[in-house]
Every structure is written in structure tokens, then in C-alpha cells.
Scaffold this motif. Structure first.
Motif, short mmCIF file in Angstrom:
data_model
loop_
_atom_site.label_atom_id
_atom_site.label_comp_id
_atom_site.label_asym_id
_atom_site.label_seq_id
_atom_site.Cartn_x
_atom_site.Cartn_y
_atom_site.Cartn_z
N ARG A 343 115.70 46.61 38.65
CA ARG A 343 115.79 48.06 38.83
C ARG A 343 115.08 48.78 37.69
N ASN A 344 115.33 48.36 36.45
CA ASN A 344 114.73 49.04 35.30
C ASN A 344 113.21 48.92 35.30
N ILE A 345 112.71 47.74 35.68
CA ILE A 345 111.27 47.55 35.72
C ILE A 345 110.64 48.45 36.77
N VAL A 346 111.22 48.46 37.97
CA VAL A 346 110.68 49.28 39.06
C VAL A 346 110.73 50.77 38.68
N CYS A 347 111.88 51.22 38.20
CA CYS A 347 112.02 52.65 37.87
C CYS A 347 111.12 53.05 36.71
N SER A 348 110.96 52.15 35.73
CA SER A 348 110.10 52.47 34.58
C SER A 348 108.65 52.63 35.02
N ILE A 349 108.16 51.71 35.86
CA ILE A 349 106.79 51.80 36.35
C ILE A 349 106.62 53.05 37.22
N ALA A 350 107.61 53.30 38.07
CA ALA A 350 107.54 54.47 38.96
C ALA A 350 107.51 55.77 38.16
N ASN A 351 108.33 55.85 37.12
CA ASN A 351 108.37 57.08 36.32
C ASN A 351 107.09 57.24 35.50
N TYR A 352 106.60 56.15 34.94
CA TYR A 352 105.41 56.22 34.09
C TYR A 352 104.19 56.69 34.88
N SER A 479 110.37 36.73 30.47
CA SER A 479 111.77 36.27 30.60
C SER A 479 112.60 37.03 31.61
N GLU A 480 111.97 37.59 32.62
CA GLU A 480 112.72 38.43 33.54
C GLU A 480 112.71 37.95 34.99
N GLY A 481 111.90 36.96 35.36
CA GLY A 481 111.83 36.52 36.74
C GLY A 481 111.26 37.57 37.67
N VAL A 482 110.41 38.42 37.12
CA VAL A 482 109.77 39.49 37.88
C VAL A 482 108.29 39.49 37.54
N ALA A 483 107.45 39.65 38.56
CA ALA A 483 106.00 39.71 38.34
C ALA A 483 105.48 41.06 38.82
#
Length: 537
Positions: A343-352, A479-483
Motif C-alpha cells: 500500500r505504501n509503495i503504491v500510494c507513494s508512487i501515485a502521490n509523487y 526487501s519488500e517482495g514488490v517490483a
């Protein structure tokens, strides 16, 4: 009961010429009908269908063809006579046109049943439509309706010494005589069984189906509905199943025409429409049946040549729009806890990047669509077994369908800014969905792909992207299992990238997927975008 041959609804002709029913082109009006001894067309032997342009139920009038508010479809018009090689002596009854199709057989092939059932000593002759011929089930149904006449299908030009032409007791969307209803009756009024609810399934058919009907049926069955496939049962068995049901529902189709044989039917009927024009309102009005027609938002797959509108393969946008009118609701199980890191990765990219459109693929256990702040948010999954109220309450759109069908249907009108690919078990389906998403993206689109150690399919997808698509850049978030995947020239100077030339065959080994912090990934995306802008200048 014996009918007077001289009544206004029956005409008798001598020395007529019978033309075979011929279609010169698929999906075009056929030519055929009957001509009298003077060579004039016997108008009552054409096959017409009338539809109100307003959608209202039409009254039975002789001037419908001249009414500007009515669209008349000529199914079989006048043909051209040639040399006649066959002559049938004696008196015969014009039965109309023989359709193999269940619904059209009931309504149009048997449209003169009101008359010929009362004249069992006279043969009934039909014109074969598209070379249809009686099958066992047609004959079994006619026997169930107490038809004793000799039955003939004529496929060649023929002369008759005498042909009795009764009016059709049923004309699609405009006429359903009570005497025709009486002739079709297979059962008397029976008491409704409280709580008996039957869904008429089309999932085993090939045309005119809704792909996600199977999802609807799964939930209906859990709540006590009987899932009934009419094509697996004889007509009397269908009547027995339906006549005492408190509620009958399903996708619009011929299975509902069985109603015409259930005199005094007292149950409620809900039909989910798939075409604009329908004759079920007329049938229900004549029978006194409580009918509601429901048309949820739906989409169709690309049309194919020579298809009727009711043959398209379609899907409902939201299965709740099918379930809720029936008083049934999706299971209210809580979604699994959301991966906060994802969630944090998606929202951070979306906001940026201030994205305006976001699409989440395969959120089968939970969804982060409601967490993303942008104008357009879409969640696409065919198996959302959790409460989706939060998604809808956020203003996002929930699509209950597989991503590949979603993309194929052309629901996306403009490229999307961001995609999130969730866990999935089927590698071919996952790859197909991702490839489809490429067609709905633009040069600055970004994909976030969830791929923990257990997500074998998603990890294989990333490997395939890395090996086969050099126009996409890809990196793991540390270290997050997200690409993260983005469009751009594949970088070769990133940390942990290894590439060497195989001098023996002149190829370069595919580099490993680099592992970076989210900040490094964002800087890399910005750098590549700036490089592409400079190159374009």
C-alpha cells in the motif's frame, strides 16, 4: 372444439402454389410463402414480427405494418415461383414455418396450434426454415400437447388442391390469443412452493451468454436457489420444475418461453435482459404473470460477422447488480489484512507522480483501490470473495470479470497512468493480463507488481518481462517482495546488474533484475524520462 372454416380467422384456398423457404444471404429476410390460383400472394403466409419503437406492448391490430411507431421485420416474404414438380391432393392446413430453435418453435412454428389441434384428421404442413426438420423432442412435445395430425415439412415447390390458412395465434411482440394460450397449456394452475427459487442457467451454452454468470450462480446456490439447465431436460420436466416455483430468474433466452405452457403460473419472474426488443412482456401480460425485466450495466466482446445482437458473448460489470434485485448479496466476509508495504509503495508512487488513473488487477483477497487518491480508480477481479462495499463507497469502480476479458471488451477509453498487479496463480492468465495492460498504457505508465517469495506466478511474470521486453525497465524494491516496472530504455548501469557477452554465439545474457530502494527507483524513472525527452528534442 371444431372451428368454422368460414370464420374471419381462417381462409381456404384452392390450387395454391407453395414455395420453399430460401435465404439467399445469412441474416437476411428469406423468400417463400404461398400464392393463390391467380398468382397473388396469400399475405397470411408471410412471417412477420412487430416491435414497438417505444418499447411498449403492442396491441393486436391489422395496421401495424403502416404504423410509424412500429418496426416490422419481414422474416419470410414473397418468393418467386418456378416450375412445380409436385402436387398434393386433399385438404391440408398451413402450419407456418418450422424452426428447430426451441423458443421460435413454441411461438412461431406452433402459432396456429389453436386451429389444427382441433382438426386432427387434416395434415399440417410447414415450410422448413433454414432446412430445419422435426427432431425427437419436437415430436415428443407435440404428443404432450395432444396433437394427432399428420405432420409434414415441405422443402420444395408444391401445388395443393386445397390449403386451409388460419391466422397465427401468436405474432412476436404483438399478438397472443387466449385460444392459442389454451392450446399450448401443458399444466393447470398449481400452488406455489414457498421459497422455491429457480435460476435458468445459460452457462453451458455458446451464444448469448454472460461470462460471469457462473459467479452469480455460485452465490445463488449458496443461498438456496436451484440452478437449472433446461437444455438437459425434456419440456414436461421443465414445466414440472418451473410451474410451482415462487421465483424464476435468469438471463433472457428461450428457456423463459416455457411460460406459455404453464397456465395460471403464479410465481414471480425476473429476466436479465440482453437485447432491447423482447416479447416476454406480451407473454407475461397475457398469462397474468408478475414479470420484471432488469438490465444491469454490461459489456460485449467484439462482434463477429453475421451475428444477431442476442448471440454476443457479454459480461456484467458488477455481479451485485444481478444479485441484489433477487434479494441476494455477495458474502460479507472481511477482506484479508492489506499488505501495508505494498500500500505504501503504491500510494507513494501515485502521490509523487500525481497520477489520475489507477487500475488494480486480481485483488482476490483484499483491495488497495480505495486507498489510492486519484480521479479514476478501477478494481478488476473475477473472484472477489470479500465485502467490496469499501471499494464502491470510495467512488472506485468494481469489475467482476477476468482482466483479459476486461481489456478485450474495450472498457478503457484512454491510457491509464498506473497499474497494480496482485497475486495470481495462473501464469498464462497473468501474462495475458499484463500484455493487455500494455495496450492500455502510455509512455509514462507505471506497474507495481506484488511478488513475495510464495508468489510463483508473479515472479515468473517478472522474469518473462525481464527476458522478453527490453522496452520496459524493471527493479525490485529492496526487501519488500514488490517490483516496479516502467516504460523506458533498459538501464545497464544500475547496482547488481550483470551482463556479459557470449562471444561464441554473439548474444548478451539477460541481466538480473536489480534491487533498489524506492527512492532510487523513482530517481531512475525520472532520469530515463528526462533522457527520452532530451532525445525527442
Amino acid at each position: 372444439m371444431t372451428y368454422n372454416m368460414d370464420c374471419a380467422d381462417v381462409e381456404t384456398y384452392k390450387d395454391v402454389v407453395w414455395l420453399p423457404c430460401v435465404q439467399l444471404r445469412p441474416r437476411r429476410p428469406a423468400r417463400g410463402a404461398v400464392f393463390d390460383e391467380n398468382g397473388d400472394l396469400v399475405k397470411n403466409t408471410m412471417l412477420l414480427r412487430h416491435y414497438s419503437k417505444s418499447g411498449a406492448v403492442l396491441s393486436d391490430r391489422s395496421d401495424l405494418m403502416d404504423d410509424p411507431g412500429v418496426r416490422t421485420e419481414v422474416i419470410v416474404g414473397a418468393g418467386e415461383a418456378r416450375e412445380t414438380m409436385r402436387r398434393l391432393e386433399g385438404s391440408h392446413i398451413f402450419g407456418g414455418y418450422f424452426f428447430e430453435h426451441y423458443g421460435h418453435f413454441l411461438l412461431e412454428t406452433l402459432s396456429r396450434l389453436w386451429f389444427f389441434k382441433s382438426c386432427p384428421d387434416k395434415p399440417v404442413v410447414w415450410m422448413s426454415f433454414e432446412n430445419a426438420a422435426p427432431q425427437d423432442w419436437h415430436l415428443e412435445l407435440l404428443r404432450s400437447l395432444d396433437v394427432e395430425n399428420e405432420l409434414l415439412c415441405i422443402n420444395e415447390q408444391t401445388e395443393f388442391t386445397e390449403l386451409i390458412v388460419p391466422e397465427a395465434g401468436y405474432v412476436i411482440s404483438s399478438r397472443f390469443w387466449l385460444r392459442q394460450m389454451e392450446a399450448l397449456r401443458l399444466t393447470d394452475r398449481v400452488a406455489v412452493v414457498p421459497g422455491k427459487k429457480v435460476w435458468l442457467s445459460r452457462t453451458a451454452l455458446k451464444k448469448g451468454v454472460f461470462v460471469n454468470e457462473v459467479q452469480v450462480e455460485r452465490i445463488l446456490e449458496q443461498t438456496g436457489w436451484i440452478i437449472f439447465r433446461p437444455e438437459l431436460h425434456s419440456v414436461p420436466e421443465q414445466v414440472k420444475m418451473l410451474c410451482d416455483a415462487a421465483h424464476i430468474a435468469g438471463v433472457e433466452g428461450s428457456a423463459f418461453h416455457t411460460m406459455v405452457m404453464m397456465f395460471g403460473m403464479a410465481g414471480k419472474v425476473s429476466i436479465f435482459s440482453r437485447v432491447e426488443e423482447s416479447d416476454f412482456d406480451l407473454i407475461a401480460q397475457t398469462l397474468g404473470v408478475s414479470l420484471e425485466r432488469i438490465k444491469p450495466i454490461s459489456y460485449s466482446l467484439p462482434r463477429y460477422k453475421n451475428s444477431w445482437g442476442n448471440e454476443f458473448v457479454s459480461w456484467w460489470r458488477d455481479i451485485d447488480s444481478v444479485l441484489e434485485p433477487l434479494g441476494v448479496f455477495r458474502p460479507k466476509s472481511k477482506p484479508e489484512p492489506l499488505n501495508k508495504t505494498l500500500r505504501n509503495i503504491v500510494c507513494s508512487i501515485a502521490n509523487y507522480y500525481k497520477i489520475e488513473s489507477f487500475l488494480e488487477l486480481n485483488p482476490t483477497k483484499n483491495s488497495l483501490t480505495a486507498e489510492v487518491a486519484c480521479k479514476l480508480r478501477i478494481a478488476v477481479t473475477e473472484n472477489a470473495d470479500y465485502d467490496v462495499v469499501k471499494i464502491k463507497a470510495s467512488g472506485a469502480i468494481q469489475f467482476d470479470i477476468s482482466p483479459d476479458i476486461f481489456f478485450t471488451s474495450g472498457c478503457i477509453r484512454k491510457p491509464l497512468d498506473m497499474f497494480c498487479v496482485r497475486n495470481y496463480e495462473d501464469v498464462p492468465g497473468l501474462l495475458l493480463s499484463f500484455n493487455c495492460s500494455l495496450d492500455s498504457s502510455h509512455s509514462n505508465s507505471i506497474w507495481v507488481i506484488e511478488a513475495s517469495q510464495d508468489d510463483i506466478a508473479n515472479r515468473e511474470l517478472l522474469q518473462i518481462i525481464n527476458e522478453t521486453n527490453p522496452s520496459l525497465s524493471i527493479a525490485w524494491v529492496e526487501s519488500e517482495g514488490v517490483a516496479v516496472v516502467w516504460r523506458g530504455k533498459r538501464p545497464f548501469g544500475l547496482p547488481n546488474l550483470r551482463a556479459f557477452r557470449r562471444t561464441d554465439i554473439g548474444q548478451t545474457e539477460v541481466p538480473e533484475i536489480p534491487c533498489m530502494s524506492l527512492n532510487e527507483i523513482v530517481r531512475q524513472i525520472d532520469s530515463e524520462r528526462q533522457g527520452m525527452r532530451n532525445n525527442s528534442i
